[in-house]
Design a protein around this motif. Structure first.
Motif, PDB file in Angstrom:
ATOM      1  N   UNK A   6       0.847  -1.193   0.000  1.00  0.00           N
ATOM      2  CA  UNK A   6       0.000   0.000   0.000  1.00  0.00           C
ATOM      3  C   UNK A   6       0.879   1.237   0.000  1.00  0.00           C
ATOM      4  N   UNK A   7       0.524   2.179  -0.835  1.00  0.00           N
ATOM      5  CA  UNK A   7       1.238   3.448  -0.952  1.00  0.00           C
ATOM      6  C   UNK A   7       0.388   4.525  -0.296  1.00  0.00           C
ATOM      7  N   UNK A   8       1.027   5.397   0.437  1.00  0.00           N
ATOM      8  CA  UNK A   8       0.325   6.518   1.048  1.00  0.00           C
ATOM      9  C   UNK A   8       0.589   7.762   0.203  1.00  0.00           C
ATOM     10  N   UNK A   9      -0.484   8.343  -0.318  1.00  0.00           N
ATOM     11  CA  UNK A   9      -0.384   9.554  -1.133  1.00  0.00           C
ATOM     12  C   UNK A   9      -1.052  10.691  -0.355  1.00  0.00           C
TER      13      UNK A   9
ATOM     14  N   UNK B 104      -2.609  18.578  -6.147  1.00  0.00           N
ATOM     15  CA  UNK B 104      -1.224  18.967  -5.895  1.00  0.00           C
ATOM     16  C   UNK B 104      -0.643  17.937  -4.934  1.00  0.00           C
ATOM     17  N   UNK B 105       0.284  17.123  -5.408  1.00  0.00           N
ATOM     18  CA  UNK B 105       0.886  16.062  -4.611  1.00  0.00           C
ATOM     19  C   UNK B 105       1.848  16.668  -3.597  1.00  0.00           C
ATOM     20  N   UNK B 106       1.723  16.250  -2.335  1.00  0.00           N
ATOM     21  CA  UNK B 106       2.659  16.668  -1.286  1.00  0.00           C
ATOM     22  C   UNK B 106       3.655  15.558  -0.984  1.00  0.00           C
ATOM     23  N   UNK B 107       3.170  14.303  -0.948  1.00  0.00           N
ATOM     24  CA  UNK B 107       4.028  13.179  -0.593  1.00  0.00           C
ATOM     25  C   UNK B 107       3.485  11.894  -1.193  1.00  0.00           C
ATOM     26  N   UNK B 108       4.402  11.084  -1.716  1.00  0.00           N
ATOM     27  CA  UNK B 108       4.068   9.724  -2.128  1.00  0.00           C
ATOM     28  C   UNK B 108       5.051   8.828  -1.392  1.00  0.00           C
ATOM     29  N   UNK B 109       4.517   7.994  -0.503  1.00  0.00           N
ATOM     30  CA  UNK B 109       5.356   7.211   0.389  1.00  0.00           C
ATOM     31  C   UNK B 109       5.264   5.723   0.070  1.00  0.00           C
ATOM     32  N   UNK B 110       6.253   5.221  -0.680  1.00  0.00           N
ATOM     33  CA  UNK B 110       6.352   3.785  -0.943  1.00  0.00           C
ATOM     34  C   UNK B 110       7.813   3.460  -1.210  1.00  0.00           C
TER      35      UNK B 110
ATOM     36  N   UNK C 228       6.089   5.258  -7.337  1.00  0.00           N
ATOM     37  CA  UNK C 228       6.040   6.671  -6.940  1.00  0.00           C
ATOM     38  C   UNK C 228       5.978   7.583  -8.162  1.00  0.00           C
ATOM     39  N   UNK C 229       6.825   7.314  -9.128  1.00  0.00           N
ATOM     40  CA  UNK C 229       6.864   8.118 -10.352  1.00  0.00           C
ATOM     41  C   UNK C 229       5.550   8.004 -11.124  1.00  0.00           C
ATOM     42  N   UNK C 230       5.036   6.785 -11.241  1.00  0.00           N
ATOM     43  CA  UNK C 230       3.775   6.558 -11.940  1.00  0.00           C
ATOM     44  C   UNK C 230       2.638   7.325 -11.280  1.00  0.00           C
ATOM     45  N   UNK C 231       2.537   7.233  -9.952  1.00  0.00           N
ATOM     46  CA  UNK C 231       1.461   7.921  -9.234  1.00  0.00           C
ATOM     47  C   UNK C 231       1.568   9.430  -9.404  1.00  0.00           C
ATOM     48  N   UNK C 232       2.757   9.957  -9.285  1.00  0.00           N
ATOM     49  CA  UNK C 232       2.925  11.405  -9.434  1.00  0.00           C
ATOM     50  C   UNK C 232       2.546  11.849 -10.843  1.00  0.00           C
TER      51      UNK C 232
ATOM     52  N   UNK D 157      -5.346  12.365   2.594  1.00  0.00           N
ATOM     53  CA  UNK D 157      -4.475  11.197   2.575  1.00  0.00           C
ATOM     54  C   UNK D 157      -5.209  10.088   1.833  1.00  0.00           C
ATOM     55  N   UNK D 158      -4.536   9.521   0.839  1.00  0.00           N
ATOM     56  CA  UNK D 158      -5.137   8.498  -0.001  1.00  0.00           C
ATOM     57  C   UNK D 158      -4.287   7.236   0.049  1.00  0.00           C
ATOM     58  N   UNK D 159      -4.802   6.153   0.639  1.00  0.00           N
ATOM     59  CA  UNK D 159      -4.061   4.892   0.555  1.00  0.00           C
ATOM     60  C   UNK D 159      -4.349   4.216  -0.791  1.00  0.00           C
ATOM     61  N   UNK D 160      -3.305   3.865  -1.508  1.00  0.00           N
ATOM     62  CA  UNK D 160      -3.438   3.212  -2.812  1.00  0.00           C
ATOM     63  C   UNK D 160      -2.888   1.800  -2.685  1.00  0.00           C
ATOM     64  N   UNK D 161      -3.723   0.812  -2.898  1.00  0.00           N
ATOM     65  CA  UNK D 161      -3.278  -0.575  -2.826  1.00  0.00           C
ATOM     66  C   UNK D 161      -2.726  -0.972  -4.198  1.00  0.00           C
ATOM     67  N   UNK D 162      -1.462  -1.363  -4.209  1.00  0.00           N
ATOM     68  CA  UNK D 162      -0.796  -1.784  -5.438  1.00  0.00           C
ATOM     69  C   UNK D 162      -0.836  -3.314  -5.455  1.00  0.00           C
ATOM     70  N   UNK D 163      -1.443  -3.860  -6.490  1.00  0.00           N
ATOM     71  CA  UNK D 163      -1.594  -5.307  -6.589  1.00  0.00           C
ATOM     72  C   UNK D 163      -0.465  -5.909  -7.410  1.00  0.00           C
ATOM     73  N   UNK D 164      -0.075  -7.120  -7.043  1.00  0.00           N
ATOM     74  CA  UNK D 164       0.980  -7.818  -7.761  1.00  0.00           C
ATOM     75  C   UNK D 164       0.535  -8.139  -9.184  1.00  0.00           C
ATOM     76  N   UNK D 165       1.451  -7.989 -10.121  1.00  0.00           N
ATOM     77  CA  UNK D 165       1.170  -8.335 -11.509  1.00  0.00           C
ATOM     78  C   UNK D 165       2.457  -8.818 -12.156  1.00  0.00           C
ATOM     79  N   UNK D 166       2.348  -9.740 -13.063  1.00  0.00           N
ATOM     80  CA  UNK D 166       3.543 -10.280 -13.719  1.00  0.00           C
ATOM     81  C   UNK D 166       3.347 -10.391 -15.196  1.00  0.00           C
TER      82      UNK D 166
END
Length: 113
Positions: A54-57, A68-74, A80-84, A104-113
């Motif tokens: 989970x990423x905290x935005x 206006x993005x203040x912080x992307x925490x992962x 991080x670059x993709x979200x911004x 504050x937005x929690x973004x759940x990043x799911x596994x993908x291959x």
């Protein structure tokens, strides 16, 4: 004269129907939930993710309703670059936004291959 009135009525009906149809689409677009709007912005990343996290935005909305993005925490710099890239300066619809309030937005990043 009767034909003119009939033609005028048909024209008025056509114009009002087209206007109403456009207004309904606009109404639906602008009243989608906040999560739906942001989810649409984040579709199809093309990133390969090994495990879920989970990423905290943290962001605020300016007077133009743009993010206006203040912080992307992962730990993942690609994410991080993709979200911004996808969220920065994107316009949000709806009237429930409070300008200059921090969100504050929690973004759940799911596994993908």
């Amino acid at each position: 004269m009767k034909r003119f009135r009939l033609l005028l009525a048909a024209f008025a009906l056509t114009v009002s129907t087209a206007t109403l149809a456009n207004t309904n689409f606009d109404f639906e677009e602008r009243n989608r939930s906040i999560s739906d709007q942001i989810e649409q912005m984040l579709l199809d990343s093309g990133l390969v993710i090994e495990e879920e996290f989970t990423v905290r935005v943290i962001f605020k909305v300016n007077e133009d309703r743009k993010i206006e993005i203040s912080l992307i925490d992962s730990p993942n710099e690609e994410v991080n670059s993709f979200l911004k890239k996808r969220l920065e300066n994107q316009k949000l619809y709806g009237k429930s936004w409070h300008f200059e309030k921090i969100y504050e937005l929690p973004v759940k990043v799911q596994a993908s291959r």
